[in-house]
Write an enzyme that holds these catalytic residues in place. Structure first.
Site, PDB file in Angstrom:
ATOM      1  N   HIS A 123       0.840  -1.200   0.000  1.00  0.00           N
ATOM      2  CA  HIS A 123       0.000   0.000   0.000  1.00  0.00           C
ATOM      3  C   HIS A 123       0.874   1.248   0.000  1.00  0.00           C
ATOM      4  CE1 HIS A 123      -3.763  -1.904   2.074  1.00  0.00           C
ATOM      5  NE2 HIS A 123      -3.256  -2.693   1.156  1.00  0.00           N
ATOM      6  N   ARG A 148      -0.600  -0.511  -4.374  1.00  0.00           N
ATOM      7  CA  ARG A 148      -1.946   0.058  -4.317  1.00  0.00           C
ATOM      8  C   ARG A 148      -1.838   1.528  -3.935  1.00  0.00           C
ATOM      9  NH1 ARG A 148      -6.759  -1.349   0.009  1.00  0.00           N
ATOM     10  NH2 ARG A 148      -5.914   0.485   1.056  1.00  0.00           N
ATOM     11  N   TYR A 160     -10.834   6.521   3.185  1.00  0.00           N
ATOM     12  CA  TYR A 160     -10.455   5.120   3.343  1.00  0.00           C
ATOM     13  C   TYR A 160      -9.038   4.894   2.805  1.00  0.00           C
ATOM     14  CZ  TYR A 160      -9.387   0.439   2.230  1.00  0.00           C
ATOM     15  OH  TYR A 160      -8.688  -0.724   2.140  1.00  0.00           O
ATOM     16  N   ASP A 211      -8.327   0.651  -4.512  1.00  0.00           N
ATOM     17  CA  ASP A 211      -9.503   0.087  -3.823  1.00  0.00           C
ATOM     18  C   ASP A 211     -10.569   1.175  -3.687  1.00  0.00           C
ATOM     19  OD1 ASP A 211     -11.294  -1.251  -2.240  1.00  0.00           O
ATOM     20  OD2 ASP A 211      -9.839  -1.845  -0.697  1.00  0.00           O
ATOM     21  N   HIS A 213     -13.483   0.524  -2.360  1.00  0.00           N
ATOM     22  CA  HIS A 213     -14.092   0.186  -1.075  1.00  0.00           C
ATOM     23  C   HIS A 213     -15.613   0.389  -1.075  1.00  0.00           C
ATOM     24  CE1 HIS A 213     -13.567  -0.696   3.293  1.00  0.00           C
ATOM     25  NE2 HIS A 213     -12.518  -1.329   2.810  1.00  0.00           N
ATOM     26  N   GLU A 237     -10.769  -2.243  -7.252  1.00  0.00           N
ATOM     27  CA  GLU A 237     -11.319  -3.237  -6.325  1.00  0.00           C
ATOM     28  C   GLU A 237     -12.628  -2.731  -5.725  1.00  0.00           C
ATOM     29  OE1 GLU A 237      -8.443  -3.989  -3.256  1.00  0.00           O
ATOM     30  OE2 GLU A 237     -10.017  -4.551  -1.842  1.00  0.00           O
ATOM     31  N   GLU A 263     -13.422  -9.558  -1.001  1.00  0.00           N
ATOM     32  CA  GLU A 263     -12.801  -9.699   0.323  1.00  0.00           C
ATOM     33  C   GLU A 263     -13.841  -9.941   1.419  1.00  0.00           C
ATOM     34  OE1 GLU A 263     -10.681  -5.943   0.524  1.00  0.00           O
ATOM     35  OE2 GLU A 263     -12.121  -5.167   1.961  1.00  0.00           O
ATOM     36  N   ARG A 284     -11.144 -12.013  -4.608  1.00  0.00           N
ATOM     37  CA  ARG A 284     -10.362 -11.632  -3.422  1.00  0.00           C
ATOM     38  C   ARG A 284     -10.746 -12.378  -2.150  1.00  0.00           C
ATOM     39  NH1 ARG A 284      -7.241  -7.898  -2.474  1.00  0.00           N
ATOM     40  NH2 ARG A 284      -8.265  -6.909  -0.693  1.00  0.00           N
ATOM     41  N   HIS A 313      -7.316 -11.055  -0.220  1.00  0.00           N
ATOM     42  CA  HIS A 313      -7.274 -10.007   0.797  1.00  0.00           C
ATOM     43  C   HIS A 313      -6.116 -10.303   1.766  1.00  0.00           C
ATOM     44  CE1 HIS A 313      -9.881  -8.005   4.187  1.00  0.00           C
ATOM     45  NE2 HIS A 313      -9.025  -7.147   3.677  1.00  0.00           N
ATOM     46  N   ASP A 317      -5.778  -6.880   9.473  1.00  0.00           N
ATOM     47  CA  ASP A 317      -6.702  -7.593  10.361  1.00  0.00           C
ATOM     48  C   ASP A 317      -6.739  -9.093  10.061  1.00  0.00           C
ATOM     49  OD1 ASP A 317      -8.052  -5.835   8.239  1.00  0.00           O
ATOM     50  OD2 ASP A 317      -9.605  -7.353   8.517  1.00  0.00           O
ATOM     51  N   GLU A 340      -2.325  -9.568  -1.530  1.00  0.00           N
ATOM     52  CA  GLU A 340      -2.154  -8.295  -0.806  1.00  0.00           C
ATOM     53  C   GLU A 340      -1.183  -8.489   0.358  1.00  0.00           C
ATOM     54  OE1 GLU A 340      -5.790  -6.753   0.842  1.00  0.00           O
ATOM     55  OE2 GLU A 340      -4.911  -4.788   1.253  1.00  0.00           O
ATOM     56  N   TRP A 403     -19.029   2.065   3.898  1.00  0.00           N
ATOM     57  CA  TRP A 403     -17.699   2.542   4.270  1.00  0.00           C
ATOM     58  C   TRP A 403     -16.645   1.809   3.446  1.00  0.00           C
ATOM     59  CZ3 TRP A 403     -13.470  -0.075   6.481  1.00  0.00           C
ATOM     60  CH2 TRP A 403     -12.345   0.768   6.682  1.00  0.00           C
TER      61      TRP A 403
HETATM   62  O1  LIG Z   1      -7.175  -4.388   2.286  1.00  0.00           O
HETATM   63  C1  LIG Z   1      -8.210  -4.092   1.714  1.00  0.00           C
HETATM   64  O2  LIG Z   1      -8.387  -4.163   0.507  1.00  0.00           O
HETATM   65  C2  LIG Z   1      -9.347  -3.603   2.524  1.00  0.00           C
HETATM   66  O3  LIG Z   1     -10.333  -3.239   1.941  1.00  0.00           O
HETATM   67  C3  LIG Z   1      -9.191  -3.635   3.990  1.00  0.00           C
HETATM   68  C4  LIG Z   1     -10.506  -3.688   4.742  1.00  0.00           C
HETATM   69  O4  LIG Z   1     -11.039  -2.417   4.892  1.00  0.00           O
HETATM   70  C5  LIG Z   1     -10.276  -4.283   6.103  1.00  0.00           C
HETATM   71  O5  LIG Z   1      -9.639  -5.504   5.981  1.00  0.00           O
HETATM   72  C6  LIG Z   1     -11.578  -4.427   6.861  1.00  0.00           C
HETATM   73  O6  LIG Z   1     -11.391  -5.164   8.025  1.00  0.00           O
HETATM   74 MG   LIG Z   2     -10.369  -3.882  -0.096  1.00  0.00          MG
END
Ligand SMILES: O=C(O)C(=O)C[C@H](O)[C@H](O)CO
Ligand SMILES: [Mg+2]
Length: 403
Positions: A123, A148, A160, A211, A213, A237, A263, A284, A313, A317, A340, A403
Site C-alpha cells: 500500500h 496500491r 479510506y 480500492d 471500497h 477493487e 474480500e 479476493r 485479501h 486484520d 495483498e 464505508w
Molecule cells: O485491504 C483491503 O483491501 C481492505 O479493503 C481492507 C478492509 O477495509 C479491512 O480488511 C476491513 O477489516
Molecule cells: Mg479492499
C-alpha cells in the site's frame, strides 16, 4: 492417526485484535488457525468456544474434509461471515497439523509449488498525491512490483486507506465506530489525477492498484474505470457493493479496466455468479473469511475455469496465520494472480513468529512443516483484547453510505 484432545482460543491485541484457535492432538502436535473477524471478534470466539470446540474433541485430525463438512452441514445454519470464519480457523489448524505430522510445508500437501513465489502488492497512501507518490517510489525501491495507491480527497477530512499523519494505516478504531464523511464527486476528481501523476513518476514497469471500497454506484464505477484506462491499472477493487452482482455487467459494458471483488465473501455461492458470467477478473476471497483452505480451493478451481485469478485479501486484520496460509495456497494453485501484503506491526510479528519472507517483490511461505507460524502465548497474554470497530460513512447530507 492423531486425535484432537483439546482446542482453545487465544484472544490478543498486539496493536490490533486477533483471535487464534490452537488445536492439540494426543501425539502432542498442535495447529493454529486464524479466527479474526474485524470488529466482530468475540462473535467468532463464542461460536468456536460454545458450539464448535465441544464437537472437535476426540476426532481424527487428519480427516479435514469430513470435519469441514460436519461443521458446515452439521450446523444446519449455513454460510455467513461468523460461521465461515470459525470453520476456516479449524480448517487452517488441521492443515497445520497434517503438515507437521508429514514433516512438510502445507504448500507441498496442496500439490507443491506452481511458481517461485507469490507476487504481492503493498500500500502507498498519503494525504496528498505527492505524499502518496513519494511512498510508492520508496516501495518500488524496496522491490515491490505492485503498489496500491490511495490518497486523501481534497475537501474530505479523512479517506479510506489513508493514514493519519505520521501513523500506519489501521482502519479499526478503539471503543466505538468513528463516523467519516464521503463525497463521490470529490473522490472521482482526484483518483485519475493520482494515477496520471503516478505513471509520470513511476513509469510503466510497476503494477498500480486501487480500492474503491464499495462506494460507487455502477455507472460511477464505470466512469472511474474508463477514466483510469489510459494508466492501465492492474485492477480497481470493490468498485460497487457486490450484493448487486449484475451491477458488474454494467461496469463491464463501459470499461476494460480489470475488476477485483470478494474480500467480504465467505462462500463459493457469493462468487459463483460473478465468476461464471465473467464479470470479474480477480477473486479476493480469503482463507480466513471463506471457510479455510478447503473451501478457498473450491472457489479458486471454479475461477480457474473462467480465467479468473486470485487476489486474496491481506490487510493487517488478517493475522500472520492467515498470511502464511494464503502464501501456501497462492504458491500451489494454477490461477494465482497476486496477494495483498500489508505488513503487521513489530508487536504482532513478535506474538506470531513465522517463516514467510519477502524478497524481490514476491513472498514465500518458507519450508517449515505445517503453516510455519507459531504463537508466543506468554507475550500474547500481555496484550488484552480491546473493543474496536471499523468506521461508518455518511454522505455530506448525513445519509448513511457504505464505508
Ligand atoms: O485491504 C483491503 O483491501 C481492505 O479493503 C481492507 C478492509 O477495509 C479491512 O480488511 C476491513 O477489516
Ligand atoms: Mg479492499
Amino acid at each position: 492417526m492423531p486425535k484432537i484432545v483439546s482446542a482453545r482460543l487465544i484472544v490478543t491485541s498486539p496493536g490490533r485484535n486477533f483471535v487464534t484457535l490452537k488445536i492439540e492432538c494426543n501425539d502432542g502436535t498442535t495447529g493454529l488457525g486464524d479466527a479474526t473477524l474485524n470488529g466482530r471478534e468475540m462473535a467468532v470466539a463464542s461460536y468456536l468456544q460454545d458450539h464448535v470446540i465441544p464437537c472437535l474433541i476426540g476426532r481424527e485430525a487428519h480427516r479435514i474434509e469430513d470435519i469441514w463438512q460436519y461443521l458446515y452441514k452439521g450446523a444446519y445454519w449455513r454460510r455467513g461471515p461468523v460461521t465461515m470464519t470459525a470453520i476456516a480457523a479449524v480448517d487452517m489448524a488441521l492443515w497445520d497439523i497434517k503438515g507437521k505430522v508429514a514433516g512438510l510445508p502445507v504448500y507441498q500437501l496442496l500439490g507443491g509449488a506452481a511458481r517461485e513465489g507469490c507476487m504481492v502488492y503493498c500500500h502507498a497512501n498519503g494525504t496528498t498525491i505527492e505524499d502518496t507518490i513519494a511512498t510508492a517510489i520508496r516501495h518500488r525501491d524496496e522491490g515491490y512490483r505492485a503498489i496500491r495507491l490511495q490518497c486523501g480527497v481534497p475537501g474530505l477530512a479523512s479517506t479510506y486507506g489513508v493514514a493519519k499523519a505520521g501513523q500506519r494505516y489501521e482502519p479499526a478504531d478503539a471503543d466505538l465506530p468513528t463516523e467519516s464523511v464521503w463525497s463521490t464527486e470529490k473522490y472521482l476528481r482526484v483518483v485519475p489525477e493520482l494515477f496520471a501523476a503516478a505513471r509520470e513518476a513511476l513509469g510503466w514497469d510497476v503494477h498500480l492498484l486501487h480500492d474503491v471500497h464499495h462506494r460507487l454506484t455502477p455507472i460511477e464505477a464505470a466512469r472511474l474505470g474508463k477514466d483510469l484506462e489510459p494508466y492501465r491499472p492492474f485492477w480497481i477493487e470493490d468498485a460497487t457493493p457486490a450484493e448487486d452482482q449484475d451491477a458488474f455487467r454494467l461496469i463491464r459494458q463501459h470499461t476494460t479496466t480489470p475488476l477485483a471483488v470478494g474480500e467480504i465473501f465467505n462462500s463459493i455461492w457469493d462468487a459463483k455468479h460473478l465468476i461464471e458470467n465473467r464479470l470479474i477478473d480477480y477473486i479476493r476471497a480469503t482463507v480466513v473469511h471463506a471457510g479455510g483452505l478447503t473451501h478457498l480451493r473450491q472457489i479458486a478451481s471454479l475461477a480457474d475455469l473462467y480465467q479468473v485469478r486470485t487476489g486474496c485479501h491481506g490487510a493487517t486484520d488478517l493475522s500472520p496465520v492467515t498470511m502464511a496460509a494464503a502464501l501456501h495456497f497462492g504458491l500451489s494453485i494454477p490461477n494465482f494472480g497476486i496477494q495483498e501484503h500489508m505488513p503487521h506491526t513489530d508487536e504482532t510479528d513478535a506474538v506470531f513468529p513465522h517463516h514467510y519472507r519477502f524478497e524481490d517483490g514476491m513472498m514465500h511461505p518458507g519450508d517449515a512443516p505445517g503453516l510455519g507460524v507459531e504463537i508466543d502465548e506468554a507475550l500474547a497474554e500481555t496484550y488484552p483484547y480491546k473493543r474496536a470497530y471499523l468506521p461508518v460513512n455518511r454522505l455530506e447530507d448525513g445519509t448513511l453510505w457504505s464505508w
